[in-house]
Design a protein around this motif. Structure first.
Motif, PDB file in Angstrom:
ATOM      1  N   MET A 265       0.821  -1.209   0.000  1.00  0.00           N
ATOM      2  CA  MET A 265       0.000   0.000   0.000  1.00  0.00           C
ATOM      3  C   MET A 265       0.858   1.263   0.000  1.00  0.00           C
ATOM      4  O   MET A 265       0.470   2.298  -0.558  1.00  0.00           O
ATOM      5  N   GLN A 266       2.053   1.168   0.594  1.00  0.00           N
ATOM      6  CA  GLN A 266       2.934   2.340   0.661  1.00  0.00           C
ATOM      7  C   GLN A 266       3.828   2.470  -0.571  1.00  0.00           C
ATOM      8  O   GLN A 266       4.022   3.572  -1.088  1.00  0.00           O
ATOM      9  N   ALA A 267       4.388   1.353  -1.038  1.00  0.00           N
ATOM     10  CA  ALA A 267       5.414   1.413  -2.082  1.00  0.00           C
ATOM     11  C   ALA A 267       4.980   0.831  -3.412  1.00  0.00           C
ATOM     12  O   ALA A 267       5.574   1.125  -4.451  1.00  0.00           O
ATOM     13  N   GLY A 268       3.963  -0.055  -3.436  1.00  0.00           N
ATOM     14  CA  GLY A 268       3.544  -0.705  -4.666  1.00  0.00           C
ATOM     15  C   GLY A 268       4.364  -1.957  -4.952  1.00  0.00           C
ATOM     16  O   GLY A 268       5.375  -2.236  -4.297  1.00  0.00           O
ATOM     17  N   LEU A 269       3.923  -2.731  -5.942  1.00  0.00           N
ATOM     18  CA  LEU A 269       4.582  -3.973  -6.347  1.00  0.00           C
ATOM     19  C   LEU A 269       4.972  -3.899  -7.823  1.00  0.00           C
ATOM     20  O   LEU A 269       4.392  -3.130  -8.582  1.00  0.00           O
ATOM     21  N   TYR A 270       5.938  -4.733  -8.202  1.00  0.00           N
ATOM     22  CA  TYR A 270       6.240  -4.892  -9.622  1.00  0.00           C
ATOM     23  C   TYR A 270       5.523  -6.154 -10.097  1.00  0.00           C
ATOM     24  O   TYR A 270       6.032  -7.266 -10.007  1.00  0.00           O
ATOM     25  N   TRP A 271       4.312  -5.971 -10.588  1.00  0.00           N
ATOM     26  CA  TRP A 271       3.404  -7.081 -10.863  1.00  0.00           C
ATOM     27  C   TRP A 271       3.900  -8.080 -11.909  1.00  0.00           C
ATOM     28  O   TRP A 271       3.597  -9.279 -11.791  1.00  0.00           O
ATOM     29  N   PRO A 272       4.660  -7.677 -12.944  1.00  0.00           N
ATOM     30  CA  PRO A 272       5.087  -8.678 -13.945  1.00  0.00           C
ATOM     31  C   PRO A 272       5.904  -9.832 -13.367  1.00  0.00           C
ATOM     32  O   PRO A 272       5.905 -10.925 -13.929  1.00  0.00           O
ATOM     33  N   TRP A 273       6.602  -9.588 -12.254  1.00  0.00           N
ATOM     34  CA  TRP A 273       7.430 -10.646 -11.669  1.00  0.00           C
ATOM     35  C   TRP A 273       6.743 -11.397 -10.542  1.00  0.00           C
ATOM     36  O   TRP A 273       7.244 -12.419 -10.079  1.00  0.00           O
ATOM     37  N   VAL A 274       5.620 -10.908 -10.074  1.00  0.00           N
ATOM     38  CA  VAL A 274       4.958 -11.515  -8.924  1.00  0.00           C
ATOM     39  C   VAL A 274       4.556 -12.971  -9.167  1.00  0.00           C
ATOM     40  O   VAL A 274       4.818 -13.838  -8.316  1.00  0.00           O
ATOM     41  N   PRO A 275       3.930 -13.331 -10.321  1.00  0.00           N
ATOM     42  CA  PRO A 275       3.529 -14.742 -10.508  1.00  0.00           C
ATOM     43  C   PRO A 275       4.700 -15.714 -10.447  1.00  0.00           C
ATOM     44  O   PRO A 275       4.592 -16.794  -9.834  1.00  0.00           O
ATOM     45  N   VAL A 276       5.835 -15.356 -11.070  1.00  0.00           N
ATOM     46  CA  VAL A 276       7.016 -16.239 -11.050  1.00  0.00           C
ATOM     47  C   VAL A 276       7.526 -16.414  -9.628  1.00  0.00           C
ATOM     48  O   VAL A 276       7.844 -17.532  -9.186  1.00  0.00           O
ATOM     49  N   LEU A 277       7.592 -15.328  -8.885  1.00  0.00           N
ATOM     50  CA  LEU A 277       8.070 -15.396  -7.505  1.00  0.00           C
ATOM     51  C   LEU A 277       7.130 -16.216  -6.623  1.00  0.00           C
ATOM     52  O   LEU A 277       7.580 -16.974  -5.760  1.00  0.00           O
ATOM     53  N   LEU A 278       5.830 -16.071  -6.839  1.00  0.00           N
ATOM     54  CA  LEU A 278       4.866 -16.829  -6.041  1.00  0.00           C
ATOM     55  C   LEU A 278       5.003 -18.327  -6.284  1.00  0.00           C
ATOM     56  O   LEU A 278       4.992 -19.126  -5.340  1.00  0.00           O
ATOM     57  N   ILE A 279       5.134 -18.724  -7.546  1.00  0.00           N
ATOM     58  CA  ILE A 279       5.262 -20.150  -7.870  1.00  0.00           C
ATOM     59  C   ILE A 279       6.548 -20.718  -7.277  1.00  0.00           C
ATOM     60  O   ILE A 279       6.562 -21.777  -6.630  1.00  0.00           O
ATOM     61  N   ALA A 280       7.674 -20.013  -7.481  1.00  0.00           N
ATOM     62  CA  ALA A 280       8.961 -20.494  -6.976  1.00  0.00           C
ATOM     63  C   ALA A 280       8.968 -20.556  -5.450  1.00  0.00           C
ATOM     64  O   ALA A 280       9.499 -21.507  -4.861  1.00  0.00           O
ATOM     65  N   SER A 281       8.365 -19.558  -4.810  1.00  0.00           N
ATOM     66  CA  SER A 281       8.360 -19.518  -3.349  1.00  0.00           C
ATOM     67  C   SER A 281       7.493 -20.621  -2.757  1.00  0.00           C
ATOM     68  O   SER A 281       7.880 -21.276  -1.783  1.00  0.00           O
ATOM     69  N   ALA A 282       6.313 -20.831  -3.335  1.00  0.00           N
ATOM     70  CA  ALA A 282       5.427 -21.879  -2.827  1.00  0.00           C
ATOM     71  C   ALA A 282       6.054 -23.258  -3.004  1.00  0.00           C
ATOM     72  O   ALA A 282       6.034 -24.093  -2.095  1.00  0.00           O
ATOM     73  N   LEU A 283       6.645 -23.500  -4.184  1.00  0.00           N
ATOM     74  CA  LEU A 283       7.292 -24.791  -4.442  1.00  0.00           C
ATOM     75  C   LEU A 283       8.500 -24.979  -3.535  1.00  0.00           C
ATOM     76  O   LEU A 283       8.703 -26.058  -2.954  1.00  0.00           O
ATOM     77  N   GLY A 284       9.316 -23.926  -3.394  1.00  0.00           N
ATOM     78  CA  GLY A 284      10.487 -24.013  -2.519  1.00  0.00           C
ATOM     79  C   GLY A 284      10.104 -24.243  -1.070  1.00  0.00           C
ATOM     80  O   GLY A 284      10.749 -25.019  -0.359  1.00  0.00           O
ATOM     81  N   GLY A 285       9.033 -23.568  -0.612  1.00  0.00           N
ATOM     82  CA  GLY A 285       8.575 -23.765   0.761  1.00  0.00           C
ATOM     83  C   GLY A 285       8.124 -25.187   1.025  1.00  0.00           C
ATOM     84  O   GLY A 285       8.434 -25.773   2.067  1.00  0.00           O
ATOM     85  N   TYR A 286       7.397 -25.755   0.061  1.00  0.00           N
ATOM     86  CA  TYR A 286       6.898 -27.127   0.229  1.00  0.00           C
ATOM     87  C   TYR A 286       8.061 -28.127   0.241  1.00  0.00           C
ATOM     88  O   TYR A 286       8.132 -29.002   1.109  1.00  0.00           O
ATOM     89  N   LEU A 287       8.989 -27.986  -0.727  1.00  0.00           N
ATOM     90  CA  LEU A 287      10.117 -28.923  -0.816  1.00  0.00           C
ATOM     91  C   LEU A 287      11.022 -28.807   0.409  1.00  0.00           C
ATOM     92  O   LEU A 287      11.466 -29.823   0.963  1.00  0.00           O
ATOM     93  N   GLY A 288      11.299 -27.563   0.839  1.00  0.00           N
ATOM     94  CA  GLY A 288      12.146 -27.380   2.017  1.00  0.00           C
ATOM     95  C   GLY A 288      11.522 -27.965   3.272  1.00  0.00           C
ATOM     96  O   GLY A 288      12.196 -28.600   4.079  1.00  0.00           O
ATOM     97  N   ALA A 289      10.211 -27.747   3.449  1.00  0.00           N
ATOM     98  CA  ALA A 289       9.512 -28.308   4.608  1.00  0.00           C
ATOM     99  C   ALA A 289       9.506 -29.837   4.549  1.00  0.00           C
ATOM    100  O   ALA A 289       9.675 -30.514   5.572  1.00  0.00           O
ATOM    101  N   HIS A 290       9.311 -30.391   3.354  1.00  0.00           N
ATOM    102  CA  HIS A 290       9.302 -31.845   3.178  1.00  0.00           C
ATOM    103  C   HIS A 290      10.641 -32.448   3.586  1.00  0.00           C
ATOM    104  O   HIS A 290      10.694 -33.416   4.357  1.00  0.00           O
ATOM    105  N   TRP A 291      11.729 -31.868   3.099  1.00  0.00           N
ATOM    106  CA  TRP A 291      13.056 -32.399   3.431  1.00  0.00           C
ATOM    107  C   TRP A 291      13.396 -32.139   4.893  1.00  0.00           C
ATOM    108  O   TRP A 291      14.045 -32.961   5.541  1.00  0.00           O
ATOM    109  N   GLY A 292      12.951 -30.981   5.428  1.00  0.00           N
ATOM    110  CA  GLY A 292      13.231 -30.681   6.832  1.00  0.00           C
ATOM    111  C   GLY A 292      12.593 -31.674   7.778  1.00  0.00           C
ATOM    112  O   GLY A 292      13.187 -32.067   8.785  1.00  0.00           O
ATOM    113  N   LEU A 293      11.351 -32.090   7.467  1.00  0.00           N
ATOM    114  CA  LEU A 293      10.657 -33.058   8.321  1.00  0.00           C
ATOM    115  C   LEU A 293      11.331 -34.424   8.278  1.00  0.00           C
ATOM    116  O   LEU A 293      11.231 -35.195   9.233  1.00  0.00           O
TER     117      LEU A 293
END
Length: 254
Positions: free
Chosen positions: A196-224
């Motif tokens: 709300m204060q600074a704004g987002l760079y929307w063209p890169w948001v979908p790629v970052l969301l996919i990579a972050s969600a996948l990385g979070g799942y894989l990291g949690a899986h291996w951590g457990l």
């Protein structure tokens, strides 16, 4: 396309390491956003939004594993979220060189403290769960929440170590709480406020969301699947590397 592919793979690696260590995705993710030309406030807001997807990916895995006590989880949320909102109001007012220097010293200190404490977080030793000690722990989470909203990267690592040091969790359980509550809820609150204060760079948001969600799942899986010793070593490596990276950036900014 080359920029998007580089962004995807760097973000994927950063978030796998973060989900293993209990924080630190910004060590790689935020610098590449700055390197690719985003202004600092926009890069920080965009990184925070991506961190929410990291929390979502890790949450899916940890919910399946039943890693959380939800009464304690509510304490972490109630203590930390007000601090996050305060921090996001402060971040754009603080000179960048000071935020980088403070965070570099604090983050490096976490890794050194863990290295010098060989038995830390290797077995659960429940403590400080009632009375004044519980409230003191909540104050600690509130202050870390301010750091989370104010600073650029790695503050999830503070939550992980606080849960281990003060509340006596082992590393595996502490990382689970950090990934779900900080990754999803604290970062979600910070992302909304910063966007709300600074704004987002929307063209890169979908790629970052996919990579972050996948990385979070894989990291949690291996951590457990791994023991506390490996997670402790990942935590120490990420904290010290984050601190060194931030010190280098501090020297450049200064």
């Amino acid at each position: 396309m080359i920029e998007l592919l580089a962004l995807f793979f760097v973000s994927l690696i950063a978030n796998i390491l973060s989900a293993l260590a209990g924080g630190g995705a910004g060590l790689l993710q935020l610098p590449i956003l700055l390197f690719l030309g985003l202004a600092f406030p926009v890069a920080l807001a965009t990184h925070k939004v991506a961190s929410v997807a990291l929390g979502l990916g890790a949450t899916i895995k940890h919910l399946k594993a039943g890693s959380l006590n939800w009464r304690f989880a509510l304490l972490i949320l109630a203590s930390g979220l007000p601090g996050v909102f305060i921090g996001t109001l402060l971040v754009l007012q603080i000179p960048e060189r000071w935020t980088l220097l403070i965070l570099a010293l604090l983050t490096s200190g976490l890794g050194i403290y863990s290295l010098l404490s060989p038995t830390l977080g290797q077995a659960p030793q429940s403590r400080h769960r009632s009375g004044l000690a519980l409230w003191q722990g909540a104050v600690g989470l509130f202050l870390i929440g301010i750091l989370n909203g104010s600073f650029t990267s790695g503050t999830g690592l503070f939550v992980t170590l606080w849960l281990v040091h003060w509340f006596g969790m082992d590393y595996k359980r502490a990382v689970a709480y950090t990934m779900v509550l900080v990754g999803l809820f604290w970062n979600g609150a910070g992302a909304i406020s910063l966007a709300m204060q600074a704004g987002l760079y929307w063209p890169w948001v979908p790629v970052l969301l996919i990579a972050s969600a996948l990385g979070g799942y894989l990291g949690a899986h291996w951590g457990l699947k791994q023991g506390n010793q490996l997670i402790k070593r990942c935590f120490e490596s990420v904290t010290i590397l984050t601190g060194i990276s931030l010190l280098i950036k501090t020297i450049k900014v200064w």
